[in-house]
Design an enzyme around this catalytic site. Structure first.
Site, PDB file in Angstrom:
ATOM      1  N   ASP B 110      70.483  -7.753 -41.108  1.00 44.09           N
ATOM      2  CA  ASP B 110      70.414  -6.622 -40.577  1.00 44.09           C
ATOM      3  C   ASP B 110      69.236  -5.614 -40.942  1.00 44.09           C
ATOM      4  OD1 ASP B 110      70.939  -4.339 -38.815  1.00 44.09           O
ATOM      5  OD2 ASP B 110      73.061  -4.841 -38.731  1.00 44.09           O
ATOM      6  N   TRP B 145      52.776  18.279 -22.018  1.00 44.65           N
ATOM      7  CA  TRP B 145      53.446  17.647 -23.304  1.00 44.65           C
ATOM      8  C   TRP B 145      52.765  18.089 -24.377  1.00 44.65           C
ATOM      9  CZ3 TRP B 145      52.326  14.327 -27.452  1.00 44.65           C
ATOM     10  CH2 TRP B 145      50.953  13.999 -27.375  1.00 44.65           C
ATOM     11  N   SER B 182      63.249   9.580 -34.563  1.00 44.14           N
ATOM     12  CA  SER B 182      62.147   8.869 -34.919  1.00 44.14           C
ATOM     13  C   SER B 182      62.102   8.666 -36.521  1.00 44.14           C
ATOM     14  CB  SER B 182      60.793   9.507 -34.341  1.00 44.14           C
ATOM     15  OG  SER B 182      61.123   9.303 -33.197  1.00 44.14           O
ATOM     16  N   HIS B 274      47.793  13.357 -32.714  1.00 41.47           N
ATOM     17  CA  HIS B 274      46.748  12.346 -32.999  1.00 41.47           C
ATOM     18  C   HIS B 274      47.306  11.178 -33.730  1.00 41.47           C
ATOM     19  CE1 HIS B 274      43.353  10.387 -31.744  1.00 41.47           C
ATOM     20  NE2 HIS B 274      43.308   9.774 -32.916  1.00 41.47           N
ATOM     21  N   GLU B 276      50.605  10.310 -33.452  1.00 43.19           N
ATOM     22  CA  GLU B 276      51.413   9.855 -32.491  1.00 43.19           C
ATOM     23  C   GLU B 276      50.619   8.668 -31.562  1.00 43.19           C
ATOM     24  OE1 GLU B 276      54.357  10.434 -32.119  1.00 43.19           O
ATOM     25  OE2 GLU B 276      54.534   9.564 -29.784  1.00 43.19           O
ATOM     26  N   TYR B 278      48.655   6.776 -32.446  1.00 42.07           N
ATOM     27  CA  TYR B 278      48.461   5.549 -32.963  1.00 42.07           C
ATOM     28  C   TYR B 278      50.017   4.920 -33.107  1.00 42.07           C
ATOM     29  CZ  TYR B 278      43.757   6.551 -33.647  1.00 42.07           C
ATOM     30  OH  TYR B 278      42.528   6.861 -33.566  1.00 42.07           O
ATOM     31  N   SER B 289      48.894  -9.255 -31.608  1.00 44.38           N
ATOM     32  CA  SER B 289      48.562 -10.275 -32.783  1.00 44.38           C
ATOM     33  C   SER B 289      49.458 -11.458 -33.006  1.00 44.38           C
ATOM     34  CB  SER B 289      48.293  -9.580 -33.942  1.00 44.38           C
ATOM     35  OG  SER B 289      47.552  -8.532 -33.779  1.00 44.38           O
ATOM     36  N   HIS B 324      40.718  16.780 -30.619  1.00 41.50           N
ATOM     37  CA  HIS B 324      41.384  17.295 -29.618  1.00 41.50           C
ATOM     38  C   HIS B 324      40.925  18.815 -29.362  1.00 41.50           C
ATOM     39  CE1 HIS B 324      43.942  13.734 -29.071  1.00 41.50           C
ATOM     40  NE2 HIS B 324      43.839  13.878 -30.343  1.00 41.50           N
ATOM     41  N   THR B 349      39.274  -0.599 -35.373  1.00 36.62           N
ATOM     42  CA  THR B 349      39.633  -1.008 -33.921  1.00 36.62           C
ATOM     43  C   THR B 349      38.865  -1.987 -33.331  1.00 36.62           C
ATOM     44  OG1 THR B 349      40.314   1.377 -33.550  1.00 36.62           O
ATOM     45  CG2 THR B 349      40.506   0.018 -31.865  1.00 36.62           C
ATOM     46  N   LYS B 352      39.653  -5.354 -34.887  1.00 35.79           N
ATOM     47  CA  LYS B 352      40.956  -5.940 -34.262  1.00 35.79           C
ATOM     48  C   LYS B 352      40.507  -6.577 -33.125  1.00 35.79           C
ATOM     49  CE  LYS B 352      44.909  -4.536 -35.374  1.00 35.79           C
ATOM     50  NZ  LYS B 352      45.284  -4.891 -36.428  1.00 35.79           N
ATOM     51  N   ARG B 471      41.959  18.177 -14.957  1.00 33.23           N
ATOM     52  CA  ARG B 471      43.337  17.669 -14.976  1.00 33.23           C
ATOM     53  C   ARG B 471      44.024  18.805 -14.989  1.00 33.23           C
ATOM     54  NH1 ARG B 471      43.844  16.035 -21.426  1.00 33.23           N
ATOM     55  NH2 ARG B 471      45.944  15.744 -20.753  1.00 33.23           N
TER      56      ARG B 471
END
Lengths: 113, 695, 256
Positions: B110, B145, B182, B274, B276, B278, B289, B324, B349, B352, B471
């Site tokens: 567990d 948000w 979280s 930011h 977040e 990822y 993967s 941002h 990135t 990957k 937007r």
């Protein structure tokens, strides 16, 4: 078997940590440094000296606390890595934020003179 | 060899938390697999709610000057679409896989703190309830948000300035509760991965999904406190009349210039925001993967580099938040620095992406549904990644900022990335969770349907953005020329929404079928596939020993290395299967066959193989996590609906919050006094278990 | 099905727990050798670094702003706005008083290490004394903070009064709440120990509480320097140089 393990383990833990005298010395040192800080606050007029000395003392007190009182010095190295890593990220992010947002404030130290 | 007398009354049957199926057993479960399923089901429910909100947005924008939604409703709908998808759909879906897979992948029974794990889930539900109950109260969050100040602010004592309803209270307190959830989940995952690995599983032998979990959890641990503070300051602004984010406020009844700065919110929010991003994408990378090597029949190309790339993305992720805020006028120096760090992220990135391609290169590729979605991620995420690199250039970003180009970018990243991978994971691990295979034919239709409608829904947004469509606007003019692509986008969105109905239909159909799947249907490489499907509550009767990165492949096919290691493998397999060793002269194929036969004959069959000294203590079910979560829910809810209040001198406290606090304290007290919750109740916790394991 | 089979197995097998099977499989060692609770606590403290980091950053950004505004924007005509007024930090902060508070917290860190050390040696009596002393010192610190806050209220500094008040009360208040949680935690530990619930094997549980407590002290060491000792601008001497920053704020007011 398990019982003996408890004993030996606890003894290990005790042996791993500094004795009470070390703690007492650290307490004396930290208290002394705090007194010095307050003296600096009241005695020095030079801003550079004040900020420089206070920063240095802060660093010493921080390391003393984290190293001895929280046993980081005697503990697993990887714990230092964990805490140090988190602290590094927190410090750099927050320093950058303050630098960006308070350029007209705190960081222009020469404005005091 | 003194063994502690084991108080048997404290040890309930190990299977009690998994084999019972009543409601109570789910409310009190602390089994990581059940909690994973709870997370997953919640994620799907909120995915549909968030999708519904998206459909409302697309209906509104399907023709110019539409008045289907009022402006206020539109604000709420796009705010809740973003908030729901990020915090209630994608993050819980990732956490579902963390929970279900990580203990299995590292050979543990567990997580390190099972009750904390249950608390994480109930707090997720509490936060989700708070956010969504706002609709019933007619006060859905309406500031985006990102909640930019001063859209979220009030002037104390003014009823008509800024955001005076309860909308922001629902949003801020909901997010606070989700943040605690979280954080608890990530602490748990980190400690589990560091401390509960099976013998022999070094960090560099961990499955790559476990690595992704670890790195994501570390990101959460370091990112969430920033938004916690940001929200606390916001609540102080709203409740107590401070002025952290607005330059003026009523002080002693007089409008006063106080010097608060809305930019502070943006900094604190994006310091969280930011990383977040990822947090949303790294689990997807981990899933892909895992899947690509299995369906290419090749080990992951450049495993070590993949791990370093994950770590590098996470580390750099803390140094890019200002991109941002390029258009807020921070000056050339910060802009240049953060443009550079943002461009740097493209390197790990890109590594990957190339390593996934390298894994497939020369492999025997099978395009089963999980692989289709995984390859879908590689292609679609790359599009989103490349438009991301475009944004890292500050002048380009200034052009594209707040346009639909950005909307296209992050949907390619979050849908084409995260959600594609999460769907791939559903197809890949569904047989492990339920013992039944999802319908492949429907799956392939599902993939192509998703792939085409996704591109129809989001690719035209690039054009709309470059044509200047902003937007977050509820409407656009007739002569704007944006009508055509908006119609295409809306049609694509509805088709995309329908694709999820197909997925749910596939799941429902499969669950009703009687056909059993083999327990290793994909010929996979990681440990979870060595267990029966579904895995028993204790996961492994005997904790496996690890000698190889792709352990199960090594078990099945050998390592191709020296003989000594082969012998080791056999012992290991024997350990998983039977609990004792007599197997040294069997070859790997025999082992795999034995294991398969055993699993197919069912759980009770394998129970016969438990040796007598093999007592497996699983922690007891507990309802205290639920009590604590209910308490925290009431605390938060009391702060939103702050009447009636208890007046004690100058303090004025909401009664409901106080009551919630009491419930919470009762829960915590019961939690800490609850006996035998420890998986090793007879074991002294201060003893590093390693010392006694070979006693 | 499986359940019953296993239950039978367990009920019958209760007495047959072999020594050899004891540790090997059902008690996997922690892979790092570090206790799980301790590891959890260190990651929590790492997380707290960001929490306090954010609060400290907020404070550092705003620490001089109230004074600056009051000096530079005194004469703004026709804006309809009052300008943030005192009390300012130089008028309210009492470094000597807080130095004593800081000393109390420092001393509590010392008693905390002694409590951890005593439980490690199995000396539960000493553990009780030191734990209660630590909790007591924490409570004294909180009382000190209460009187400090009251004093500030009397001088007119509330959390709404100006942005220094807002960031000061928030930062020190969050720290105070952490102290409060620590006091409760330590009190619970000593209550449990009076009921015989603490023994040598609870060393880690106590150590984890200790880590939390020391961290809180460390935060106060940082706050003491940054909030109380680092000089504040008086406002009076500076004028022209700040106008630029102050004007930026005025320009950000179109929504009024």
């Amino acid at each position: 078997m398990s019982a003996t393990h408890v004993d030996s383990q606890a003894e290990d833990a005790a042996a791993n940590h500094p004795g009470d005298r070390v703690y007492f010395t650290m307490l004396g040192m930290l208290a002394g440094l705090t007194v010095i800080e307050v003296i600096i606050f009241y005695l020095t007029d030079s801003l550079v000296l004040r900020v420089g000395l206070l920063a240095a003392l802060l660093l010493v007190k921080f390391v003393a606390q984290i190293g001895w009182f929280t046993h980081l010095r005697y503990d697993d190295r990887r714990i230092t890595l964990v805490f140090g890593g988190c602290l590094f990220i927190a410090l750099s992010v927050m320093f950058a934020t303050v630098a960006m947002m308070a350029v007209d404030g705190f960081f222009l130290l020469n404005e005091y003179q | 060899m003194a063994t502690f007398a084991q108080p048997q009354t404290l040890v309930r049957p190990a299977s009690s938390s998994s084999s019972e199926s009543g409601l109570w057993s789910w409310l009190t479960t602390i089994d990581h697999k059940r909690i994973g399923i709870l997370y997953g089901v919640s994620a799907i429910v909120f995915l549909f709610i968030g999708g519904l909100e998206a459909m409302l947005i697309r209906l509104q924008l399907a023709r110019p000057e539409n008045d289907l939604l009022s402006l206020d409703t539109y604000n709420s709908v796009f705010t809740m679409h973003g908030t729901t998808m990020i915090f209630l759909a994608v993050m819980p879906a990732s956490t579902a896989w963390f929970n279900y897979l990580v203990p299995l992948q590292i050979g543990a029974r567990d997580v390190a703190f099972p009750r904390l794990n249950a608390l994480s889930f109930w707090l997720l539900l509490a936060g989700a309830l708070i956010l969504n109950l706002s609709f019933l109260a007619g006060a859905a969050p309406n500031a985006g948000w990102y909640g930019y100040a001063p859209l979220t602010e009030v002037l104390v004592g003014q009823t008509d300035t800024f955001n005076t309803g309860r909308n922001i209270e629902f949003w801020a307190l909901g997010l606070q509760v989700l943040g605690i959830s979280s954080l608890a989940a990530s602490f748990n995952m980190i400690v589990t991965i560091f401390n509960l690995r099976a013998p022999g599983m070094t960090l560099m032998r961990m499955p790559i999904f476990t690595w992704a979990t670890l790195i994501t959890s570390i990101l959460m641990v370091l990112a969430f406190p920033a938004i916690t503070v940001a929200l606390v300051l916001l609540q102080l602004d709203r409740f107590l009349g401070t002025h952290f984010y607005i330059p003026s406020q009523y002080v002693n009844g007089e409008l006063t210039l106080t010097g608060g700065d809305p930019l502070l919110w943006q900094h604190l929010f994006w310091i969280f925001g930011h990383p977040e991003v990822y947090i949303l994408i790294l689990p997807a990378f981990g899933i892909v993967s895992e899947i690509i090597p299995v369906f290419s029949r090749k080990p992951l190309f450049g495993y070590a580099v993949m791990v370093y790339a994950l770590a590098a993305i996470a580390f750099l992720g803390f140094g890019v938040w200002v991109h941002h805020m390029f258009t807020t006028g921070l000056g050339p120096t910060p802009t240049a620095i953060f443009a550079a760090t943002t461009m740097l992220i493209a390197i790990p990135t890109g590594v990957k992406i190339f390593n996934w391609v390298g894994t497939m290169w020369g492999g025997q590729i099978r395009f089963s549904t999980p692989m289709l979605f995984a390859v879908g991620l590689v292609s679609q995420f790359t599009i989103g990644g490349i438009s991301g690199v475009m944004h890292s250039s500050a002048p380009v970003d200034t052009q594209q900022n707040d346009s639909y180009f950005v909307v296209a970018h992050f949907h390619y990243v979050l849908f084409g990335g995260s959600i594609f991978a999460l769907i791939a994971a559903v197809y890949f691990w569904f047989p492990k969770i339920t013992g039944k295979m999802l319908d492949e034919r429907l799956g392939k239709i599902h993939f192509w349907w998703t792939f085409l409608s996704f591109n129809a829904a989001f690719f035209p947004m690039h054009f709309l953005g470059l044509e200047g469509m902003p937007r977050r606007y509820a409407s656009y003019g007739d002569g704007s020329g944006w009508w055509f692509w908006n119609v295409v986008v809306s049609i694509g969105s509805f088709a995309l929404a329908a694709s999820f109905v197909l997925l749910v239909y596939n799941i429902a159909k499969t669950l009703r079928s009687k056909e059993r799947a083999p327990e290793d249907p994909w010929d996979a490489a990681t440990l979870e596939w060595t267990t029966p499907s579904p895995p028993p509550v204790y996961n492994y009767k005997v904790i496996p020993t690890i000698t190889n990165r792709d352990q199960f492949w090594a078990d099945k096919y050998g390592t191709g290395q020296d003989h000594e290691e082969e012998a080791d493998l056999e012992v290991r397999i024997g350990g998983m299967k039977i609990g004792s060793v007599d197997t040294e002269d069997e070859n790997p194929e025999d082992q795999a066959a034995t294991r398969r036969q055993n699993a197919q004959s069912g759980d009770s069959q394998s129970l016969g193989n438990i040796e007598e000294d093999e007592h497996i203590h699983m922690p007891n079910p507990s309802f205290y996590p639920l009590v604590v979560a209910i308490g925290l829910f009431l605390v938060a809810f009391g702060m939103i609906y702050s009447y009636p209040r208890l007046e004690i001198e100058r303090l004025s406290l909401p009664v409901l919050s106080l009551f919630g606090l009491v419930v919470m304290l009762v829960g915590i007290a019961g939690w800490s006094l609850e006996p035998a919750s420890d998986p090793e109740p007879d074991h002294d916790e201060s003893v590093p278990l390693g010392t006694s394991s070979h006693a | 099905m499986a359940t019953t089979a296993l239950e039978v197995q367990r009920a019958g097998g209760g007495t047959t727990h072999g020594d050899s099977g004891h540790g090997g499989s059902s008690h996997p060692p922690t892979s790092t050798g570090i206790d799980s609770k301790k590891l959890l606590m260190w990651w929590f403290l790492g997380s707290e670094c960001v929490l306090f980091g954010s609060l400290i950053a907020t404070f550092m950004i705003y620490r001089n702003r109230a004074q600056d505004l009051s000096v530079n924007l005194q004469g703004i005509e026709g804006s309809g706005l009052a300008v943030s007024s005192g009390p300012f930090p130089n008028q309210v902060l009492d470094q000597l008083y807080t130095a004593v508070s800081a000393g109390v917290l420092l001393f509590s860190s010392f008693t905390m290490v002694l409590a951890v050390a005593s439980v490690g040696r199995g000396n539960i009596k000493a553990f009780r004394v030191w734990t209660l002393a630590t909790a007591m010192l924490g409570a004294i610190f909180l009382a000190g903070q209460y009187f400090e806050y009251t004093e500030f209220f009397h001088e007119g500094l509330s959390i709404q009064q100006n942005i220094f008040g807002a960031s000061f009360f928030t930062l020190t208040g969050v720290h105070g709440m952490h102290v409060f949680v620590g006091v409760i935690w330590l009190t619970m530990l000593s209550i449990v120990s009076f009921r015989g619930g603490i023994s040598k094997k609870d060393h880690t549980n106590v150590e984890v509480a200790g880590l939390y407590w020391h961290f809180i002290d460390i935060v106060w060491i940082v706050l003491f320097t940054l909030v109380y000792l680092l000089p504040y601008r008086d406002g009076a001497e500076s004028a022209e140089e700040h106008t630029e920053g102050a004007m930026r704020l005025v320009q950000s007011l179109p929504f009024f």
